[in-house]
Design an enzyme around this catalytic site. Structure first.
Site, PDB file in Angstrom:
ATOM      1  N   SER A 139       0.860  -1.170   0.000  1.00 17.48           N
ATOM      2  CA  SER A 139       0.000   0.000   0.000  1.00 17.48           C
ATOM      3  C   SER A 139       0.902   1.227   0.000  1.00 17.48           C
ATOM      4  CB  SER A 139      -0.881  -0.029   1.258  1.00 17.48           C
ATOM      5  OG  SER A 139      -1.603   1.177   1.386  1.00 17.48           O
ATOM      6  N   LYS A 164      -1.132  -1.075  -4.389  1.00 17.42           N
ATOM      7  CA  LYS A 164      -2.305  -0.263  -4.056  1.00 17.42           C
ATOM      8  C   LYS A 164      -1.853   1.178  -3.897  1.00 17.42           C
ATOM      9  CE  LYS A 164      -4.661   0.037   0.409  1.00 17.42           C
ATOM     10  NZ  LYS A 164      -5.272  -0.815   1.448  1.00 17.42           N
ATOM     11  N   LYS A 166      -2.761   4.987  -2.808  1.00 16.47           N
ATOM     12  CA  LYS A 166      -3.690   5.845  -2.080  1.00 16.47           C
ATOM     13  C   LYS A 166      -4.011   7.040  -2.974  1.00 16.47           C
ATOM     14  CE  LYS A 166      -3.904   3.708   1.950  1.00 16.47           C
ATOM     15  NZ  LYS A 166      -5.135   3.294   2.608  1.00 16.47           N
ATOM     16  N   ASP A 191      -7.030   3.067  -3.198  1.00 15.29           N
ATOM     17  CA  ASP A 191      -7.754   3.154  -1.927  1.00 15.29           C
ATOM     18  C   ASP A 191      -7.999   4.630  -1.640  1.00 15.29           C
ATOM     19  OD1 ASP A 191      -8.846   2.921   0.587  1.00 15.29           O
ATOM     20  OD2 ASP A 191      -7.141   1.853   1.482  1.00 15.29           O
ATOM     21  N   GLU A 216     -10.964   0.636  -3.587  1.00 14.74           N
ATOM     22  CA  GLU A 216     -11.231   0.404  -2.167  1.00 14.74           C
ATOM     23  C   GLU A 216     -11.863   1.638  -1.518  1.00 14.74           C
ATOM     24  OE1 GLU A 216      -7.753  -1.132  -0.250  1.00 14.74           O
ATOM     25  OE2 GLU A 216      -8.533  -0.837   1.778  1.00 14.74           O
ATOM     26  N   ASP A 241     -13.768  -1.466   2.918  1.00 19.57           N
ATOM     27  CA  ASP A 241     -12.842  -1.618   4.052  1.00 19.57           C
ATOM     28  C   ASP A 241     -13.543  -1.029   5.280  1.00 19.57           C
ATOM     29  OD1 ASP A 241     -10.868  -1.212   5.991  1.00 19.57           O
ATOM     30  OD2 ASP A 241      -9.415  -0.280   4.666  1.00 19.57           O
ATOM     31  N   LYS A 265     -10.106  -6.868   8.066  1.00 19.08           N
ATOM     32  CA  LYS A 265      -9.096  -6.538   9.075  1.00 19.08           C
ATOM     33  C   LYS A 265      -9.637  -7.084  10.389  1.00 19.08           C
ATOM     34  CE  LYS A 265      -7.482  -2.289   6.844  1.00 19.08           C
ATOM     35  NZ  LYS A 265      -7.594  -0.813   6.769  1.00 19.08           N
ATOM     36  N   GLY A 293      -4.348  -4.035   6.273  1.00 18.94           N
ATOM     37  CA  GLY A 293      -3.365  -3.730   7.315  1.00 18.94           C
ATOM     38  C   GLY A 293      -3.589  -2.336   7.847  1.00 18.94           C
TER      39      GLY A 293
END
Ligand code: OSB
Ligand code: MG
Length: 372
Positions: A139, A164, A166, A191, A216, A241, A265, A293
């Site tokens: 990420s 991934k 952000k 995400d 996400e 998420d 998670k 995570g």
């Protein structure tokens, strides 16, 4: 039948680890990872849990001050000195409480570790999983585009199986264009950490052009309905998420087609009993899950790796090498990936890692001890 476990005592620490690289997402930047670390003791055995809530309620509506208070004043006094036959019995004790899913998880996870150790079995075995290693992705936080391009190249070269990115308004389509142009074959996701609304539908539809495996949590943290509306307007699957904190959330998201992939998670969802239900519900809907995570230290990371061995974890998880986050971890084992796989830690039963106590002491901000 085995005798129940009596929780004799507990120790609750607040720990701070400086991050190697500050981590920026749409809601802000983190420079240090600060987390509660819980030890439960029974019959000379120790079980560990790590809280994933942030110092401020900027990811979900839960934060460290409330977590420490609830654990200290309510949850730990309610379990210490009592016998529990299994983790389900502990979870039943936590069931009446509304919210505080991360706080409940901290306690429930520590008991699972304790219980697995009392059976002399790896945690993955008592959870129903089995693997030598689990697939990992990375990420990447928000950074200038050229910096991100370098990080993508570096992590692909290290073998990470999913990248991934952000994103946030103004740092989305341009970034995707640049990364896709240079890495046409990469397994790519984004995400948003809840930074868009349905008013951004046209922008989100343009993300369909970049062959993302999923988007996400694009919309509000507490809104499953709007994600269902958005999914009808997107080709790219949505992965929830923040919005999935209970099996009921998962059921609603699955029934309304709001999450064609799901991020689990355990530290966000009240612990393993509930995370296993979410896992099984997704399997029933043929929706793949992957392990999210929260920049965890070694205890939380070890828990995540054991969970990731369950069969419906069919996509790479955010269980990256500890060295990406920290110069030094609070456990003795090095949790490092090789060729895109994270080996399951098995240096003993339970979560399979041991505390580096001297280093942990130097990183501990405060300690509270609880006895029967
Ligand atoms: O949304 O998955 C998230 C980190 C902190 C808070 C929220 C998230 C994340 C990550 C990092 O994406 C995952 C990791 O490497 O631990
Ligand atoms: Mg996320």
């Amino acid at each position: 039948m085995r005798p129940p476990l009596r929780i004799d005592s507990a120790e609750l620490r607040l720990v701070r680890l400086p991050l190697v690289t500050p981590f920026t997402i749409s809601t802000g930047t983190m420079h240090d990872k600060i987390f509660p670390l819980l030890t439960l003791r029974a019959d000379g055995i120790e079980g560990y849990g790590e809280g994933v809530m942030d110092p401020l309620p900027d990811y979900l509506d839960e934060a460290i001050p409330g977590a420490l208070a609830l654990l200290s004043e309510v949850l730990l006094p309610s379990v210490i000195g009592r016998n529990f036959a299994n983790p389900q019995a502990v979870q039943a004790e936590l069931k009446p409480w509304r919210g505080y899913r991360m706080t409940l998880a901290t306690l429930e996870m520590a008991f699972w570790d304790l219980w697995a150790k009392s059976l002399d079995l790896p945690l993955m075995t008592v959870l129903g999983g089995d693997a030598a290693g689990v697939e990992v992705g990375v990420s990447l936080g928000i950074a200038p585009v050229d910096v991100t391009l370098g990080r993508v190249a570096d992590h692909l070269a290290q073998g990470y199986r999913r990248i991934k990115l952000k994103v946030k308004p103004g740092h989305d389509l341009g970034l995707l264009q640049a990364v896709r142009a240079e890495f046409p074959e990469a397994h790519l996701t984004v995400d948003a950490n809840s930074c868009y609304t349905l008013a951004d539908t046209a922008l989100l539809q343009r993300m369909d052009d970049f062959a993302l495996d999923y988007i996400e949590q694009p919309l509000a943290w507490d809104d499953i309905h709007d994600h269902a509306v958005l999914q009808q307007r997107l080709r790219t699957p949505i992965c929830l998420d923040e919005s999935i904190r209970t099996p009921a959330d998962a059921r609603k998201a699955l029934q309304s087609d709001a999450s064609r992939v799901m991020n689990i998670k355990v530290g966000r969802s009240g612990g393993y009993v509930e995370s296993l239900r979410i896992h099984d519900l997704c399997a029933a809907f043929d929706v793949p899950v992957w392990c999210g995570g929260m920049l965890e230290g070694g205890i939380g990371r070890a828990h995540n790796i054991h969970l990731s061995t369950l069969p419906n974890f069919r996509k790479p998880g955010d269980v990256s090498s500890a060295s990406r986050y920290f110069h030094r971890d609070i456990i003795e084992q090095k949790l490092e990936t090789a060729a895109g796989l994270m080996p399951v830690p098995l240096a003993g039963p339970g979560i399979g890692v041991t505390l580096d106590r001297d280093f942990l002491d130097t990183m501990t901000l405060e300690t509270r001890v609880f006895r029967a």
